[in-house]
Each structure stands twice: as structure tokens, then as C-alpha cells.
Enzyme design. Structure first.
Site, mmCIF file in Angstrom:
data_model
loop_
_atom_site.group_PDB
_atom_site.id
_atom_site.type_symbol
_atom_site.label_atom_id
_atom_site.label_comp_id
_atom_site.label_asym_id
_atom_site.label_seq_id
_atom_site.Cartn_x
_atom_site.Cartn_y
_atom_site.Cartn_z
ATOM 1 N N GLU A 71 0.628 -1.192 -0.029
ATOM 2 C CA GLU A 71 0.397 -0.109 -0.138
ATOM 3 C C GLU A 71 0.969 1.905 -0.321
ATOM 4 O O GLU A 71 0.382 2.462 -0.862
ATOM 5 C CB GLU A 71 -1.102 -0.137 0.960
ATOM 6 C CG GLU A 71 -1.934 -1.043 1.252
ATOM 7 C CD GLU A 71 -1.686 -2.478 1.831
ATOM 8 O OE1 GLU A 71 -1.099 -2.898 1.773
ATOM 9 O OE2 GLU A 71 -2.261 -3.426 0.739
ATOM 10 N N HIS A 140 -10.955 -5.639 8.956
ATOM 11 C CA HIS A 140 -11.970 -5.855 7.325
ATOM 12 C C HIS A 140 -13.427 -4.394 7.103
ATOM 13 O O HIS A 140 -14.080 -4.409 6.007
ATOM 14 C CB HIS A 140 -12.629 -6.621 6.799
ATOM 15 C CG HIS A 140 -11.389 -7.350 5.504
ATOM 16 N ND1 HIS A 140 -10.473 -8.617 6.860
ATOM 17 C CD2 HIS A 140 -11.245 -8.041 4.504
ATOM 18 C CE1 HIS A 140 -9.916 -9.481 5.936
ATOM 19 N NE2 HIS A 140 -10.055 -9.063 4.456
#
Lengths: 340, 396
Positions: A71, A140
Site C-alpha cells: 500500500e 475488514h
């Protein structure tokens, strides 16, 4: 699944938020060669939520690029691409997966315009699917908006409707400043009457919208909690409470004007969001309301937020997420009896 | 079956068990050798120096002399309070100068906080290059003007930017190479890894130059990395690693020029490790005597980049005593001018702190700007600011 842009007219009358987001990227890419989509799995797979489905096929993998799984590298590369005149749209797959990129976001993305005295703005859109309610395991379901809000230089935007998903994403990609675009993933499959052939006017970033008119109290909310508040407002009618619901749409810039005007009229306010109450956006919003509307307030500004806990495991998340009942409980505590 | 590779990484034949890999289970390997030579490449004192273009040698020398003077002048400015801090590159000038001179006009430089000198050699106004370190703004120049990214204070975070920019340039069909500078400490950061990996996978036209100056503030290389050399790290990414004597300006220039040419050809990135030494402390705020020997510093002073090239050029007759004097004089002129300009108070507008956050200030920022403006007006008014107890009352 119907590919965006090829839907039959009859089907095009309604769309999901996922389709609207995809259409927004597709239209932006078609209009402007400098718009590039990059991230893990965004190409061949079309993203784990299929939001980028079809973009690599239509525009090629140079415009919609599967990156290595990293990322900081994704966002850092996007910085360099933006420095050279491209408009990167980055996908961060899941809320908690964005954390490795925080240094790039905070130290570079948010500050490049400032560091260079305005010479080098970075038109980067960082798409972050966020929030719970989809039964995801840990990492998540985070609501990370407070982290982004605390950083000057970033716009923080979150749609709650299919129309806004299209309009706000177009506006974000067109913005010369970096935008953290928070996608309420549990609304991805919410449907609404919307046709990509007649897309709504692009919503300006920074304007809240009144989703429901009311006179007794104001619910201030955004993203995944908007439908919850609208449902609560309907249910409240039975109690004789007439609730106004404000969808902020943009957390930064914050629309004090719309919020203040509403609360001055209703005299009561509840802020509703999924992220933690302590240090969460609701504290800031409640403080702003108190500073501006103190003399009109009939009751303290209340917050209905997620508990101050790490996001719970999926089998317990319903106990954590602010639902209709918890919103109604808060509304009941707004000292209604003192009014009559 | 996999063809036997010419690469040096072939495992020993004695391996007792090798599972048969499924087809295409790993990416293509580069036929070029990836491992660096065990000894750093040197040019000075070899035939390479004899064959080198005298004009390049003289340019390197002039810039080295100016660079050394620039470092001593900037360090002096910290003592006079004119710079908040200066991370000196004394001892590392060969890397700084070679990095700047190897770039063509359209190439980009991505410096770290210690690389002011490279920016100045690249053509940046020295005062603008020092803005960050003086403390009047975070970066004092338009990066596009000289194709120099802002000096990066967080370590290695500028490396993925270099990759992204180089990638974007190639997508646009532009013949641009990005050269990114990082220190030995920076190679431990995650962004170093991610940048090198992206660069190799994308075959981006980018060159990474590690200036291994021995210490990350006080932590020596031995505590920083267990790799045989920092150039070895390239192998795992699938790019060549090159080891060079970082005090040999011609060697650094040669190795970087090869890497730049390789990138330009579309053959992808290179990792270059220049072995050098930070003669000064980390910054003026550091006490280097706490973590290293004076004797060690003296050893490196004997391998000084400026003297090294000077002796070579004098011996070869490329340079004479008059040339040495001319270079010193040019450096002195530069230093005097820098001193004069840095002694002028920068004109600061406090309201500018609100000017470059977003293209359009948020309503909240407008309110805060109005507050500061009112405070400044109160300070500036004849009776205003009384009792504030600080400043001249003049809002500049």
C-alpha cells in the site's frame, strides 16, 4: 452482472452504488487520458468488490494497473505519477489495509501542495472501502475517517446514495487536491433509481444535504449510517418526533452552515456514526454545534457511535453497530418533556 | 524444463531434492548479472581516468571544490543562527556532484534532506535550496522548474515517488529517468523495499543511489544491515546492484551514467551503492565523538574526494596550480555571495501559512485566517500588542 455502459435502457433505470462508482471511474477515464486507476487486484479481477470491473479491458492495463501488494508503494507511486501530471485513482481494497500507506498519505500526499508553496498540488483520489456490516473478519470493517479528518490537506468524502457515489467520485477525481474517498462497503449493493445515461450533476465537495425535513431534532450522519437514520426518523414518527436527517457527504471540508441552520431550527441534535465515539468525528461535530448553537439547544448534543473497542468479530458486530433502536434511544433522551 | 541460467545465483548442484516447479511459477530472470562486484569500482588511478573526458574531469573537480566550500559555509551559517539545521555532506561531495551532473535537463532528481548540494549543482538557487533548513518554508522551490523533488525528510519515502514519476513519464512516451538518493539507514525502511520492488516489476526508468556514509545518525552499518553490501539487496528484486567508491567522483559518475543509460534503454532500474563517509556529524545538533573514533575519521580524510581527484588531475596534467587557484577562487565567490544573501532577513508573510493547504480554503480555514489577521493588525496598531510581551509589534 451487467457491464456498465452496455446495460439495456430498461435495466439502466436502477443501479447499485458499485455500478455508479464504476461508471464514475469509467467516465472520468474516458474524458481524461491522465486518469489512471491502480491498486492490488483492480485489473484482471476488477477489484475484490468488482468496483473496477471492466476498466482494464476497456482502457488497458497501463491505465488500470494491478500493482504489487504494497500500500505504501501504491500510494507512493501515485505521488510520483501525480507529480508528472497524471490523476491517479488508488484503491486500498479494505479500510485497515490502508494503514501501511499512512506515512505517504500524511507526510507527502496531504502536504505536497503546502511544502511547494502551491506549486505542486497532487490530484490523487484514494478510494477506501470502509465500515462494517458485511460480516468481515478483523481488519475488514474499520471506520478510519477520524484519522483522515485529523490531517490538513486531505478532503474526506463519503457517499450514502447511488447518485452521490457517482457525483462525488467524479468530483473527487476532478479535484486538484487529494481526496480520501470512503466507500461504505455495506451500501455497495444498495439499489436506487439511477441511470448512468442521465448522471446527476456532480455534487460539490463540502456540501451536506438534508435527506429528510423535520422540526423536532436533527440527526447528523454520513455514509453507512444514513439509511439507519432515515429508518429511525420514520420510526420516530410513531413517537411523535419529527426528525431532520442531514447527510454530511463531506467530512472535510465540513459544512457548518447546513448543520448549524438545522440545529438552530430544531434545537436538538444527535450525531450518528459507526466509528468509535471517543476521539471520533462525533466529538468534533458536537463541539462545533455547541459552539454555534448553544443558545438554541434544548438538550445536550448526543452521539450514537460505535463502542470504543477494536471492531468486533463478525458474529458480534450487530451489537456494536449503531442501529435504529440505539438512535431512537438517544432521540428519547433529548429532553422532549421540557419542551411541552 | 528450465534452461540453465548464466546468472550467478544458480544453487549448488548438490541439492538433494528439488521439487518440479509448475510452469511459469516465477517471473523471467534477467540475463545480466545482478550481483555487484565484491570490491567497489574505482576509476581514479586507473586507465579509466586516463581515458576520461578532460572537460568532465574538470567540471567534476570545480563542483567538488565549490561543494566542499558550500558545505563549510552552510555549516558556519548554522553557528550564526542563519540556518535552523544543516546536515552536511562533507566527505560525500563526490556522490552529490556526480548525481547532479549525470542528469540531463529532462531527468528528475529525488533528494533526501542531506542532498542540498546535489540540488544546487543541479542548478537550484542555493538560497531556495536552503529554505527548508533555514526554516522559512518547508520547500522553497517549484519542483518542476529544475525537475528536483522537494528534499524529503522522512527516510526513503521519496523513492516510490521517483518510481511513480519515471513510470508516468514512460507511459507518456517521454525519455525521462529519475535518480533517487537515499542513505544507508534509509535502506532499512519499508518504502525502500516497496520502491525497489515496484521499479523492478514495472521496469521503471529509475536509478537508486545509496550513499552509504557509515552511520544512520549514530547507528553503524553493521547494526543496520546484515547484507554483504547494500548493493546486494538489488538481487532479490531482480535488478543489478553496483558497488562504487563513493569518494571517487569519476567512478560514481561512470557507474551512474551506465545505470541511467540502462534505464533510458528500457532495461529497468539499477541499485547503486556508493561507499563513502560522513566526515561531519549527522547535523550540528549531533555529537559524533560519542559513537566513532577520531582515527576512523582521519582514515577517511586521507581518502578525501576533493584531494583524490585534485591529485589525479595534477598528476595527469589536466589541471595545474593556476587551475586549482581558480577553482578555489570561484568557490570563495560563491560562499561570499551565499553568506550575503543568507544574512538578509527573509520576508515572511504570516498569512501565507493559510495559503497552500487546499486549492480552496475550507470555511474553517477562512475563519482561522481572519483570526490571525486580526491578531496581526492588533499587534501592528500603535497601541496594539501592548502587554503581548514579544516581537517588535510589526507584522511583516
Amino acid at each position: 452482472m451487467t457491464a456498465v455502459g452496455t446495460a439495456a435502457p430498461a435495466e439502466a433505470r436502477s443501479a447499485t452504488m458499485a455500478q455508479a462508482l464504476r461508471r464514475a471511474m469509467r467516465d472520468a477515464m474516458a474524458e481524461d487520458q491522465s486518469v489512471h486507476v491502480l491498486g492490488e487486484d483492480v485489473g484482471t479481477l476488477g477489484g475484490v468488490f468488482r468496483i473496477t470491473d471492466g476498466l482494464a479491458a476497456e482502457f488497458g492495463d497501463a491505465r488500470c494497473t494491478d500493482t504489487p501488494l504494497a500500500e505504501a508503494g501504491i500510494l507512493g507511486a501515485a505521488v510520483g505519477m501525480a507529480m508528472y501530471g497524471l490523476r491517479p485513482v488508488v484503491e486500498m481494497q479494505f479500510d485497515a489495509f490502508a494503514y501501511p500507506s499512512f506515512e505517504q498519505l500524511i507526510s507527502h500526499v496531504a502536504k505536497m501542495r503546502n511544502r511547494t508553496r502551491g506549486a505542486m498540488p497532487l490530484p490523487i483520489t484514494v478510494r477506501v472501502p470502509y465500515g462494517g456490516g458485511i460480516g468481515g473478519v478483523e481488519h475488514h470493517s474499520d471506520s478510519s475517517e477520524a484519522y483522515y479528518m485529523a490531517t490538513p490537506g486531505l478532503h474526506v468524502v463519503t457517499p450514502a446514495t447511488v447518485e452521490d457515489a457517482y457525483g462525488l467520485l467524479r468530483a473527487s477525481i476532478a479535484s486538484d487536491d487529494p481526496v480520501v474517498f470512503l466507500e461504505p462497503k455495506r451500501l455497495y449493493w444498495s439499489k436506487a433509481a439511477w441511470s448512468p445515461d442521465e448522471p446527476a450533476a456532480v455534487a460539490p465537495i463540502g456540501r451536506a444535504v438534508v435527506r429528510r425535513r423535520g422540526s423536532g431534532a436533527t440527526l447528523i450522519t454520513y455514509g453507512p449510517s444514513v439509511p439507519v437514520c432515515l429508518e429511525a426518523a420514520e420510526a420516530a414518527r410513531e413517537e411523535g418526533w419529527d426528525l431532520e436527517v442531514i447527510d454530511l457527504r463531506s467530512l472535510v471540508p465540513f459544512d457548518d452552515e447546513t448543520v448549524t441552520a438545522s440545529v438552530r431550527r430544531t434545537g436538538r441534535a444527535v450525531v450518528v456514526h459507526e466509528s468509535t465515539g471517543f476521539g471520533g468525528p462525533g466529538g468534533e461535530i458536537a463541539a462545533r454545534i455547541t459552539e454555534r448553537c448553544f443558545h438554541q439547544l434544548e438538550a445536550p448534543v448526543l452521539r450514537v457511535a460505535g463502542f470504543d473497542i477494536p471492531y468486533p468479530p463478525p458474529m458480534l458486530e450487530r451489537h456494536h453497530l449503531p442501529g435504529v433502536d440505539r438512535v431512537l434511544d438517544a432521540v428519547a433522551r433529548l429532553q422532549w418533556e421540557t419542551e411541552s | 524444463m528450465k534452461k540453465s541460467s548464466t546468472s550467478v545465483q544458480e544453487p549448488p548442484a548438490a541439492a538433494a531434492y528439488r521439487p518440479t516447479p509448475p510452469p511459469a511459477w516465477r517471473p523471467r530472470t534477467d540475463p545480466a548479472p545482478l550481483l555487484p562486484d565484491p570490491e567497489p569500482y574505482r576509476a581514479i588511478g586507473t586507465d579509466a581516468a586516463a581515458d576520461a573526458d578532460p572537460a568532465l574531469l574538470l567540471r567534476l573537480y570545480t563542483e567538488l571544490v565549490r561543494g566542499r566550500r558550500y558545505n563549510t559555509q552552510a555549516t558556519a551559517l548554522t553557528k550564526q543562527g542563519r540556518l535552523a539545521v544543516y546536515p552536511s555532506s562533507t566527505g560525500q561531495e563526490a556522490c552529490e556532484v556526480a548525481a547532479a551532473l549525470v542528469l540531463r535537463e529532462r531527468d528528475w532528481l529525488f533528494p533526501s534532506y542531506r542532498d542540498t548540494l546535489a540540488c544546487v549543482v543541479r542548478g537550484l538557487d542555493p538560497v531556495q535550496a536552503l529554505t527548508l533548513l533555514r526554516g522559512d518554508w518547508h520547500s522553497g522551490y517549484d519542483p518542476r522548474e529544475h525537475r528536483v523533488a522537494p528534499l524529503s525528510t522522512p527516510l526513503a519515502t521519496q523513492l516510490p515517488h521517483a518510481v511513480g514519476l519515471a513510470h508516468a513519464a514512460r507511459l507518456k512516451g517521454d525519455d525521462v529517468v529519475a535518480l533517487a538518493l537515499v542513505g544507508d539507514g534509509g535502506t532499512s525502511e519499508g518504502d525502500f523495499h516497496e520502491a525497489l520492488n515496484f521499479a523492478a516489476v514495472w521496469r521503471a526508468p529509475v536509478v537508486f543511489l545509496v550513499q552509504n556514509n557509515g552511520f544512520a545518525i549514530s547507528v553503524p552499518l553493521a547494526k543496520q544491515s546484515a547484507a554483504p553490501s547494500l548493493a546486494h539487496k538489488a538481487v532479490g528484486y531482480g535488478m543489478p546492484g553496483r558497488l562504487v567508491d563513493g569518494n571517487d567522483a569519476l567512478a560514481v559518475h561512470t557507474v551512474l551514467a551506465e545505470a541511467m543509460a540502462r534505464a533510458r534503454r528500457g532495461d529497468g532500474p539499477t541499485l547503486v551503492e556508493a561507499v563513502t563517509y560522513r566526515v561531519d556529524a549527522h547535523t550540528n545538533a549531533d555529537d559524533a565523538t560519542r559513537y566513532r573514533d577520531a582515527a576512523e575519521v582521519e582514515t577517511w580524510r586521507a581518502h578525501d574526494p576533493v584531494r583524490l581527484l585534485e591529485r589525479e588531475l595534477l598528476a595527469r596534467g589536466v589541471l595545474d596550480e593556476a587551475g586549482v587557484a581558480r577553482a578555489a577562487e570561484a568557490a570563495e565567490t560563491m560562499a561570499a555571495r551565499l553568506r550575503d544573501r543568507m544574512n538578509a532577513e527573509p520576508a515572511l508573510d504570516p498569512m501565507e501559512i493559510f495559503a497552500h493547504i487546499w486549492a480552496e480554503p475550507t470555511p474553517q480555514l477562512r475563519e482561522q485566517a481572519a483570526q490571525l489577521r486580526a491578531e496581526l493588525e492588533a499587534e501592528a496598531s500603535p497601541d496594539g500588542g501592548a502587554g503581548a510581551g514579544e516581537g517588535s509589534g510589526e507584522a511583516r
